[in-house]
Every structure is written in C-alpha cells, then in structure tokens.
Design a protein around this motif. Structure first.
Motif, PDB file in Angstrom:
ATOM      1  N   LEU A   1      12.213  -0.860 -11.181  1.00 31.10           N
ATOM      2  CA  LEU A   1      11.464  -0.704  -9.938  1.00 31.10           C
ATOM      3  C   LEU A   1      10.650   0.581  -9.954  1.00 31.10           C
ATOM      4  O   LEU A   1       9.491   0.605  -9.513  1.00 31.10           O
ATOM      5  CB  LEU A   1      12.435  -0.710  -8.750  1.00 31.10           C
ATOM      6  N   ALA A   2      11.239   1.675 -10.465  1.00 32.21           N
ATOM      7  CA  ALA A   2      10.519   2.951 -10.497  1.00 32.21           C
ATOM      8  C   ALA A   2       9.268   2.849 -11.359  1.00 32.21           C
ATOM      9  O   ALA A   2       8.222   3.436 -11.044  1.00 32.21           O
ATOM     10  CB  ALA A   2      11.445   4.048 -11.021  1.00 32.21           C
ATOM     11  N   GLU A   3       9.345   2.095 -12.443  1.00 35.40           N
ATOM     12  CA  GLU A   3       8.167   1.934 -13.302  1.00 35.40           C
ATOM     13  C   GLU A   3       7.042   1.224 -12.575  1.00 35.40           C
ATOM     14  O   GLU A   3       5.867   1.511 -12.793  1.00 35.40           O
ATOM     15  CB  GLU A   3       8.561   1.145 -14.548  1.00 35.40           C
ATOM     16  N   ALA A   4       7.393   0.313 -11.652  1.00 30.00           N
ATOM     17  CA  ALA A   4       6.372  -0.462 -10.949  1.00 30.00           C
ATOM     18  C   ALA A   4       5.810   0.269  -9.734  1.00 30.00           C
ATOM     19  O   ALA A   4       4.619   0.163  -9.436  1.00 30.00           O
ATOM     20  CB  ALA A   4       6.951  -1.808 -10.513  1.00 30.00           C
ATOM     21  N   ILE A   5       6.638   1.015  -9.003  1.00 29.05           N
ATOM     22  CA  ILE A   5       6.176   1.598  -7.737  1.00 29.05           C
ATOM     23  C   ILE A   5       6.125   3.117  -7.770  1.00 29.05           C
ATOM     24  O   ILE A   5       5.709   3.750  -6.789  1.00 29.05           O
ATOM     25  CB  ILE A   5       7.088   1.161  -6.574  1.00 29.05           C
ATOM     26  N   GLY A   6       6.534   3.747  -8.890  1.00 27.64           N
ATOM     27  CA  GLY A   6       6.569   5.197  -8.950  1.00 27.64           C
ATOM     28  C   GLY A   6       7.902   5.724  -8.469  1.00 27.64           C
ATOM     29  O   GLY A   6       8.738   4.995  -7.945  1.00 27.64           O
ATOM     30  N   GLY A   7       8.126   7.010  -8.651  1.00 30.50           N
ATOM     31  CA  GLY A   7       9.391   7.606  -8.258  1.00 30.50           C
ATOM     32  C   GLY A   7      10.361   7.669  -9.415  1.00 30.50           C
ATOM     33  O   GLY A   7      10.046   7.255 -10.537  1.00 30.50           O
TER      34      GLY A   7
ATOM     35  N   THR B   1       0.855  -1.190   0.000  1.00 35.97           N
ATOM     36  CA  THR B   1       0.000   0.000   0.000  1.00 35.97           C
ATOM     37  C   THR B   1       0.892   1.242   0.000  1.00 35.97           C
ATOM     38  O   THR B   1       2.113   1.155  -0.150  1.00 35.97           O
ATOM     39  CB  THR B   1      -0.926   0.000   1.224  1.00 35.97           C
ATOM     40  N   GLY B   2       0.279   2.407   0.219  1.00 38.05           N
ATOM     41  CA  GLY B   2       1.018   3.662   0.105  1.00 38.05           C
ATOM     42  C   GLY B   2       2.244   3.745   0.985  1.00 38.05           C
ATOM     43  O   GLY B   2       3.327   4.142   0.540  1.00 38.05           O
TER      44      GLY B   2
ATOM     45  N   LEU C   1       9.742   1.654  -0.012  1.00 37.58           N
ATOM     46  CA  LEU C   1      10.504   0.991  -1.070  1.00 37.58           C
ATOM     47  C   LEU C   1      11.187   2.005  -1.979  1.00 37.58           C
ATOM     48  O   LEU C   1      12.280   1.755  -2.501  1.00 37.58           O
ATOM     49  CB  LEU C   1       9.596   0.079  -1.890  1.00 37.58           C
ATOM     50  N   ARG C   2      10.543   3.164  -2.174  1.00 37.95           N
ATOM     51  CA  ARG C   2      11.128   4.171  -3.065  1.00 37.95           C
ATOM     52  C   ARG C   2      12.449   4.718  -2.520  1.00 37.95           C
ATOM     53  O   ARG C   2      13.244   5.290  -3.274  1.00 37.95           O
ATOM     54  CB  ARG C   2      10.135   5.316  -3.287  1.00 37.95           C
ATOM     55  N   GLU C   3      12.678   4.569  -1.204  1.00 36.83           N
ATOM     56  CA  GLU C   3      13.943   5.033  -0.638  1.00 36.83           C
ATOM     57  C   GLU C   3      15.136   4.307  -1.252  1.00 36.83           C
ATOM     58  O   GLU C   3      16.264   4.810  -1.227  1.00 36.83           O
ATOM     59  CB  GLU C   3      13.947   4.827   0.876  1.00 36.83           C
ATOM     60  N   ALA C   4      14.892   3.110  -1.778  1.00 40.35           N
ATOM     61  CA  ALA C   4      15.993   2.318  -2.345  1.00 40.35           C
ATOM     62  C   ALA C   4      16.318   2.715  -3.775  1.00 40.35           C
ATOM     63  O   ALA C   4      17.368   2.312  -4.300  1.00 40.35           O
ATOM     64  CB  ALA C   4      15.646   0.831  -2.294  1.00 40.35           C
ATOM     65  N   LEU C   5      15.471   3.493  -4.434  1.00 40.91           N
ATOM     66  CA  LEU C   5      15.677   3.783  -5.848  1.00 40.91           C
ATOM     67  C   LEU C   5      17.048   4.413  -6.139  1.00 40.91           C
ATOM     68  O   LEU C   5      17.740   3.985  -7.067  1.00 40.91           O
ATOM     69  CB  LEU C   5      14.556   4.696  -6.365  1.00 40.91           C
ATOM     70  N   PRO C   6      17.479   5.417  -5.376  1.00 37.16           N
ATOM     71  CA  PRO C   6      18.787   6.020  -5.707  1.00 37.16           C
ATOM     72  C   PRO C   6      19.970   5.098  -5.431  1.00 37.16           C
ATOM     73  O   PRO C   6      21.090   5.393  -5.863  1.00 37.16           O
ATOM     74  CB  PRO C   6      18.844   7.255  -4.786  1.00 37.16           C
TER      75      PRO C   6
END
Length: 746
Positions: free
Chosen positions: A360-366, A338-339, A345-350
């Motif tokens: 991952l960004a395509e799936a969860i945003g960011g 959920t939100g 999870l977005r914290e891991a993008l960078p």
C-alpha cells in the motif's frame, strides 16, 4: 328464613345455571345476606377444597349480589381465586343481566388492578372491556401484554384494537411475551391499508429504542411481514443507519437489507454505514459491510475520497480478511483518490501487516512502519463549569397539586418537597381534591407519596405509609423515599418541621456546612427535632459519609442520574451502587446513560475501580463526553480506565482492536495522556488473561509518541525480553525501545 343454604348448595354443585336462577329470585335482603356470607364461604373453600372448581360460581354469585363497582371489582380480583381454572362466560352473562354502567365501571377497575399479564383475572378484565365498551386505562403496560398474550386470532374485529394497538410498540414486555410468536406479525400486516403506515412507523421507532434480541424479535418479524416498498422505507433511511452500530444482529441485518433496497446512499452516509458494520462482532455483518463497500467503489463514479474513512476502517480491522480486501480495493482504484483521500488512507499503514503495508505504501506514499502516524492535533478538553447556587422560584399551593406527578429531575423533587413543608407550616394548603394511593405493596413511586401527603394534609385522608423494602428499590432511592415517609408521618402526627435541613445550596447537590449549621441552630431555637432521613441526607450532602451498595432491585427502575446529587461527595460510592443494579451481557448493552455519566463526572470525591468501570463502558460505546468531563477535572485515572476496558473485552465481547480504536478516539478528542495510561492498563489486564493484543500495543506506541512518554514500563520490558518473533513481540519491542531511548531529539 335464610336464603344462604340454597345458594351455598348451588355453589357446591357447580351448576351456574341453577345458581343464577336461585340468585334471580332473591330480594334485596337476600342478596345482601349472600354478599355478607360469600367471603366467609371463600375462606372455608380455600382451606378444604384446594382444587378450586368453585371459582366461577363464586364470581357469578358476587357479581349478582355485591353492590358497587369497587366492591365487585375487589371481589373478582381476590388473590384466593389465583391459580384456578375459571370460565368467564357465565360471569359475562351475569353482568349482562344488570346495569351497563356498573359493568363498564367494574371493567375499568378490574383492568386497573392488573399488575402482571398472568394475573388470574386478566382474561376477565379483557372480556369485560370488550363487552362493556369501556375505555381501557391509558398507559397500562400489563394490560397491553395480557392482550397480546391471548393471541391475534380476533385482531381484525377486536373492539380493543383501536385503544390498545398504539401501545403495542410502547408497552414494556410486549417483545418478551411475543419472542416465539409468528401469528401477530402476520395478523398485523394483514390489517386494512390505513394502518400500514402507522405500523411501519411504530415498528421502526420501537427498533430504535433498542433492547435485547428477544425483546425486538417480534418487531423485526413484523417489519419483514410488512415488507415495505422502497418509497415507504425511504423516509426512514437515517433511522436504519442509526440501527447499524449497536442493534442486535437480526435487527442490523434487517436495516442493511432495507438500505441496500433504497436508491444509492450518498458517500457520507455510505461511509457511516460501512464503518458501523465493520465494528460489529458478527462476521456476517462485517462481510456485508465489505461487500457493500466493494460495490460502492466499483459502481461509483469520480473521486473516492468520501469513501477513504470507510476503507481506512476496513484496513484497521483485527482480522486479516477485511484488511486484505480493503487494500486490494485501494490498489485497484488508487487513481481515483486525491490528496485528502490518500492522506486519510495513509493512516492505516502502521496498522497493516508488513507485507500489505509495504504494497500500500508503494502505491499511495508513506512508510509502512508500525507506529508511524500523523501528529496528534491538539484539542482542548471541555471547560469545567463550577457549581452554581441552587435557587428556585416558590410554588403556589395549587402548583403543589399540578406538579406532584411531574418531577422528572432531582431539582424539581427538592423544590416540591421544600415548598410543601413551607406551605404546610403556614397552613397555606391547596384545595383541590386529592386521593391517596390505592396500591398493594410498598409505595415505590414518588407520585404515591405526593398523593398520600397532599390527601392527608388537605383532606385529613391519612393512610398507613408503605415504605418499600431494600429489595424493591436501590439504597439511594430508598433514602429519598424515606424522606417522603418522614414528612408523611410528621405531618400526620402534627409535628412537621418548618423547613427542611437537606435542601442543597449548590446545583450539584452539595450543601454548605455553614448553612446546615444555621438550619440546625434554628431547629434548636424552635424546639424542633430533625426528621431522621432529612438529617441523614443533609449530612451526606454536607460532607463525607456513605451508603453501602447492594444487589439488583426488582421494583421500579433506579433513578441513577439523580444519585450523584444525593451523594455529591462520593463519586466512587455512586458508581458502585450503579454497577450493583445492572446486569450486562454485551458491551453494547447498558442502563447507564449519558445523563448519569455527566452527573457522575461532576460529583466530588475520589474515583476508583467502580468509576473506572463505568467510564470504560462509555468508552466502549464511543460515548466520550462523560469521560472527557472527568479528564477535564484531572480526575480520570487512566490505568484504572484501561483495566476496566479490559473487563469489557474479556467479559462483554468488545474486540481488542475496537478497544484500541476507542482509546485512540479518546486521545484525539483531547485526552492523550489519559489514553496512554489507559493503553498500559488495558495491556496489563489482557496479558494477565493470556492475550497477546497487538493492536493495543500499536495504540500504546502511538499514544506514547503523542505524549512524549518516557521511562521503562516493567510489563512492556518483560514482554520485550521474551523469545520469539511474532507481530505482538516485535511491536512490543518497538514500544520498549521508544520508551527507553532518551537521546536529544528522540
């Protein structure tokens, strides 16, 4: 007619049976004559017959002729008998001929004289305790180690088992002695069922105390031999979780097996377990944590938000495999977040490589752009507490006796010493019976000195003071013992001062210079000469001075958490002393605990490389409170902290990714500016060592954004100018661009 020639002849032949017959026939005068001659004969034999096949006959002769338990024990423990083969059975038979009470008293005295489990009389001490039924001395670690070193063959029927087995898990040195032993775990596990619960509890408690792999190996084997069922292990679930972050590899593997055998953990505990394993340096444990996480994701129902922190940690791992497996899990089960979970999870993008990050960004945003993290939430640093006046309630004379062996804090030591001097100057002394210390070597323990001083003052029983050497205790501890030594000698000579100079005026150990001046003027009026160590300590507390550090000590453990109170103006000197007394082999090891760190942060005086290295050790172990206390005082030097943390990476096995995560945690706990400076210092030291720490540069970029850092950093500029296009160089160029791009709104 002298009986000694016949006894000497029997000793020389080594025939114990003949010797006992000769001794049995002696009257009191004959036994007394033999007892007098034995020490002289021992010196002769030591000089002319070094192979020492005469030890057992001399032991038997002493047992059968020397009066008194103390004298007999002293004879049996003489150092001239060391290094010889000896047979204790004739000695036990000789004791059996005499009084049972004397045998028990000798047994306890011989046991109390043990200083090392390898002492030549260790076996005799154990056998005397067994045969006499005497109660073994309590809290005597060398006796326990000597007991276990003799093997576990007699354990089931051993008369000493009931008294010594509870100390198996507490005595220092048992683990090292049994590192390569496999018999004790099997023998302990085979004991009757009533002991099983106590053994499991003791085993878990000992593992939690920590130590090296060698120290804990026998306890891990015992745990495996006990093979606790799930219902037996369930009460220790939190304890097994606590072992995962820092226990030696075999112990952590044991904890993982036990936790997996229990009913499924709740999500919060599972996330804690997985995160702990992902920080481990052992690849096997990291993979075990990932497998555990995958099983929890596949078999758990409903939302996976509770597992988002563990997945984020896995994606932030420095190696590729954990990141790839964690991203694959999220992509497969993205609909179950959920939100809140997605935001975490977005914290891991960078932190992800470009390809994984884009997926991952395509799936969860960011956005999968290096350095793009959420804003730092401001957190206040701990409040700085000013030093308070050092005051204490007076002690009654009898309390000097009651408290003489319970002085766990430096404040209680100062109170006891000041009150002792006050009562002694008034002639108001306790009446309880006190015995001076009866030990060999220097008096390294405070209880040796408190007993010696009280025994002399109260009963006139003065013994020559035995000040330890600088090899036996650390220099700052030696200063404290010198103060006790000066009180002892002054009281013995009848020249004890009416009050002390060095008693602090503040609870951080400082002494107001004006108060010291008044105390010295009082000495002048009374015609009193200061005691040297008391004056030295007073000057150290009143203003700058120093004691040079030394190498490791070999006596009692240093009282490091007291040291800042004895050098309250010299934080860097205290740190140097502390580092000189520890020898670390891994970043998880340390003798420097939180109490020492808090006291060091509170001390005055400038910091330096040693202070930074101490604080870097706390950062590496994610023990942030002392570091934050120092930052709150504005005295945490970030660049030095980073270089100290690099030393932990290069010398003690901390990964660069873990170091970066620790600095990020430091920033999120209220010290972002110090974390930014530390990241620069860490980057400098690692690149000087030939490393290319991408994770550190990524952390530096985030910290620079959080703090609004601007201005060219020469090292960053030099790296950014290098040729190449790897991740390290690209991220460093991004950092350089951020630091030097100074347009409005940037």
């Amino acid at each position: 007619m002298s009986v000694w020639p016949r006894v000497r002849e029997a000793i020389g032949k080594g025939d114990v049976d003949v010797l006992q017959e000769v001794l049995d026939a002696l009257d009191d005068a004959g036994r007394k004559e033999v007892a007098v001659e034995l020490p002289r004969h021992l010196r002769t034999l030591s000089a002319w017959q070094p192979w020492r096949d005469w030890v057992t006959p001399l032991w038997v002769a002493g047992v059968m002729t020397i009066n008194g338990a103390a004298a007999t024990a002293s004879w049996l423990c003489r150092r001239e008998f060391a290094g010889a083969m000896n047979d204790v059975e004739p000695v036990l038979r000789a004791f059996a001929r005499g009084d049972a009470g004397r045998r028990a008293a000798v047994a306890v005295r011989v046991a109390n004289r043990l200083r090392r489990p390898t002492d030549h009389f260790a076996k005799l001490a154990l056998e005397l305790l067994r045969s006499s039924g005497a109660e073994p001395p309590a809290d005597h670690d060398p006796l326990v180690v000597a007991w276990v070193s003799r093997g576990a063959d007699r354990l089931r029927d051993d008369p000493l088992r009931e008294a010594l087995l509870p100390r198996f898990f507490e005595a220092e040195g048992v683990g090292r002695e049994l590192t390569h032993d496999h018999r004790w775990p099997v023998a302990l596990a085979a004991l009757p069922g009533g002991d099983r619960a106590a053994l499991l509890d003791g085993c878990v408690r000992r593992l939690l105390r920590g130590g090296t792999a060698n120290d804990l190996r026998v306890f891990a084997r015992l745990h495996a031999a006990l093979a606790p069922a799930p219902h037996e292990a369930a009460p220790y679930a939190r304890d097994y979780l606590a072992l995962l972050p820092s226990a030696p590899g075999p112990v952590a593997e044991l904890a993982v097996r036990q936790l997996k055998a229990l009913p499924p953990l709740d999500p919060a505990d599972l996330a804690e377990a997985v995160q702990a394993l992902l920080f481990r340096p052992e690849g096997k444990l990291v993979k075990s944590g990932l497998t555990w996480l995958e099983q929890a994701v596949r078999h758990g129902g409903g939302s996976l938000d509770a597992l988002a922190p563990a997945l984020t940690m896995a994606m932030a791992c420095e190696s590729a495999e954990p990141s790839e497996r964690a991203v694959a899990l999220v992509l497969k089960h993205v609909h179950r977040f959920t939100g809140d979970g997605l935001e975490r999870l977005r914290e891991a993008l960078p932190l992800l490589p470009p390809g994984l990050g884009a997926d991952l960004a395509e799936a969860i945003g960011g956005e999968a752009v290096p350095g793009e993290l959420d804003e730092l939430e401001p957190v206040p640093l701990p409040a700085v507490e000013p030093a308070r006046p050092f005051v204490f309630d007076p002690l009654e004379p009898g309390q000097l006796v009651t408290w003489r062996r319970y002085l766990p804090r430096w404040e209680q030591v100062e109170r006891w010493l000041a009150e002792l001097v006050r009562h002694a100057s008034c002639g108001d002394l306790p009446t309880q019976a006190i015995h001076p210390p009866a030990i060999e070597g220097g008096w390294t323990g405070l209880d040796h000195w408190t007993d010696a001083i009280l025994a002399g003052l109260c009963h006139g029983d003065w013994r020559p003071a035995r000040l330890p050497t600088a090899v036996e205790v650390a220099p700052i501890d030696l200063l404290l013992l010198r103060r006790f030594h000066d009180v002892h000698e002054a009281a013995r000579a009848g020249t004890l001062v009416p009050y002390l100079l060095a008693t602090p005026t503040h609870d951080d150990g400082r002494l107001d210079p004006g108060v010291l001046s008044d105390r010295l003027e009082g000495y002048d009026r009374l015609g009193v000469r200061p005691m040297p160590a008391d004056l030295e300590q007073a000057l150290l507390r009143a203003g700058p001075s120093a004691i040079p550090p030394q190498g490791p000590v070999h006596g009692d453990g240093p009282r490091r958490e007291w040291w800042p109170a004895y050098l309250p103006w010299h934080r860097e000197t205290v740190a140097e002393h502390a580092l000189a007394t520890v020898r670390l082999s891994h970043w998880q090891d340390s003798d420097l605990d939180v109490a020492f760190g808090a006291a060091l942060a509170r001390a005055g005086g400038p910091g330096g490389p040693a202070t930074a290295r101490v604080m870097a050790g706390f950062v590496a172990r994610a023990t942030f409170r002392p570091v934050l206390d120092l930052a709150a005082r504005g005295e945490l030097h970030g660049r030095e902290l980073g270089r100290g943390l690099a030393g932990v990476c290069l010398g003690l096995g901390l990964t660069e990714a873990s170091a970066a995560l620790r600095l990020e945690d430091l920033a999120r706990r209220g010290a972002p500016h110090e974390a930014w400076q530390a990241a620069v210092g860490l980057l400098e030291a690692l690149t000087e060592a030939g490393r290319s720490p991408t994770k550190v540069v990524e952390l530096a970029l985030r910290a620079a954004r959080w703090t609004g850092a601007r201005g060219e950093v020469p090292l960053v500029a030099a790296i950014a100018a290098r040729k190449g296009n790897n991740t390290f160089l690209r991220t460093t160029r991004h950092l350089h661009q951020f630091l030097t791009w100074c347009t409005d709104g940037s």
